[in-house]
Design an enzyme around this catalytic site. Structure first.
Site, PDB file in Angstrom:
ATOM      1  N   TYR A 172     -10.875  45.728  94.917  1.00 25.97           N
ATOM      2  CA  TYR A 172     -10.162  44.488  95.189  1.00 25.97           C
ATOM      3  C   TYR A 172      -8.826  44.477  94.433  1.00 25.97           C
ATOM      4  CZ  TYR A 172     -14.298  42.945  97.651  1.00 25.97           C
ATOM      5  OH  TYR A 172     -15.328  42.859  98.556  1.00 25.97           O
ATOM      6  N   GLY A 311     -29.301  43.853  90.515  1.00 24.46           N
ATOM      7  CA  GLY A 311     -28.858  43.288  91.781  1.00 24.46           C
ATOM      8  C   GLY A 311     -29.858  43.405  92.906  1.00 24.46           C
ATOM      9  N   ARG A 312     -30.011  44.608  93.454  1.00 20.53           N
ATOM     10  CA  ARG A 312     -30.854  44.792  94.643  1.00 20.53           C
ATOM     11  C   ARG A 312     -32.302  44.403  94.390  1.00 20.53           C
ATOM     12  NH1 ARG A 312     -26.648  44.661  97.871  1.00 20.53           N
ATOM     13  NH2 ARG A 312     -25.025  46.013  97.032  1.00 20.53           N
TER      14      ARG A 312
END
Length: 344
Positions: A172, A311-312
């Protein structure tokens, strides 16, 4: 000895354990970036047992949007919904922050970046073709985006979030400036590491000015591009110190232009913390395919990080933290139940 289920203090925040739900883009906000009931329920469930929640990256301006239904923080009208989200997470007794970002050359509309022609490596992020023809940001535009980050951080504070995280990873905008693969400038915002980091540091200082001295500021650093000619860990040790000196209170380490590893070994970014944490006086978060409490505890015990982003695994099972505590307790990795309290 520090462990996964020991307390940690970050400025004025007291965390009951070292498990972090890291920011993951769900794309379930409204098209205007508004908070939705599904989004609130997602975070409320995962706040049960985790030590810290970081709400997914939220775009600071309309031109900085990366996904069709990405969460937004670009307008005061969004504060009410964000306040509701923060309150529901706080009901579970868990501190919560929000990540703020600008997509730059990855934006859906009006892509922009450090250079007019972006690196082919940005095609790694789901684009079939490299990003071409994105607008090279002028100094005036850079100053405007710095101000947009500051305004977004102030909205986060008004909404009741405990901290704000600035997104400088995963290809980003701030990561695009930091990486030599995407920053081809030859002015004060490009060239040397210090010049490539100038824009991110200006954002950090502006955010600090907006939220005051008491609110913690996190920064997600794309610490290793893992691509030839990109940023290395050695450079990121220097960058991490500069970010700390600029006012960052916690450093969240992740992948840079090369992104994350889809099928990497458990704890695949722990090497970043092992190299960078000794150079800092602030807490460090690492992520990377964590599946078991044993591995997460190992990362903490070996001082590769102060917190572990899961996270996952939490995405798949909202009760992951509690289940790992039970497993570790049964294996006598935890002796006293007072180390970790949870409502189930």
């Amino acid at each position: 000895m520090e462990s996964l289920f020991s307390n940690l203090k970050i400025k004025n925040l007291i965390l009951k354990n070292r498990i972090v739900l890291p920011p993951m883009a769900l794309d379930i906000a409204s098209e205007k970036g508004e908070v939705t009931p599904n989004l609130i329920e997602h975070y409320r469930l995962r706040a049960q047992g985790t030590g810290l929640i970081i709400v997914e990256h939220s775009y600071v301006s309309r031109n900085g949007k990366a996904h069709p239904c990405q969460l937004g923080i670009y307008d005061d009208e969004l504060i009410k919904g964000l306040e509701h989200l923060a309150k529901e997470i706080h009901r579970e007794g868990t501190p919560v922050g929000i990540q703020i970002s600008h997509a730059g050359a990855r934006a859906l509309m009006s892509p922009c970046g450090p250079s007019s022609v972006q690196s082919k490596y940005l095609a790694r992020f789901g684009r079939k073709e490299p990003v071409k023809g994105s607008k090279k940001l002028s100094r005036e535009s850079i100053r405007q985006i710095v101000d947009e980050f500051a305004q977004a951080a102030y909205r986060a504070q008004l909404a009741g979030f405990d901290f704000v995280e600035i997104h400088g990873a995963h290809g980003y905008l701030l990561n695009q400036f930091y990486s030599p693969l995407t920053n081809l400038r030859h002015d004060e915002y490009g060239g040397t590491l210090e010049k490539r980091l100038r824009f991110p540091i200006e954002v950090v200082k502006a955010v600090r000015g907006a939220v005051g001295e008491n609110m913690p500021i996190f920064y997600r650093l794309g610490a290793d591009d893992r691509l030839e000619g990109g940023n290395s860990i050695e450079e990121s040790i220097i960058a991490a110190r500069l970010l700390q000196d600029a006012g960052v209170d916690c450093l969240d380490l992740s992948g840079g232009i090369g992104g994350y590893l889809k099928n990497g070994p458990e704890g695949f970014f722990a090497y970043m913390g092992k190299a960078i944490k000794p150079a800092l006086d602030i807490p460090v978060i690492v992520t990377g395919g964590i599946k078991t409490g044993i591995k997460a505890n190992e990362i903490i015990a070996k001082k590769s990080a102060d917190l572990v982003g899961v996270g996952r695994s939490l995405l798949q099972d909202s009760k992951w933290a509690y289940k790992q505590w039970l497993k570790m307790k049964s294996n006598q990795h935890l002796i006293e139940e007072k180390d970790y309290m949870i409502s189930v």
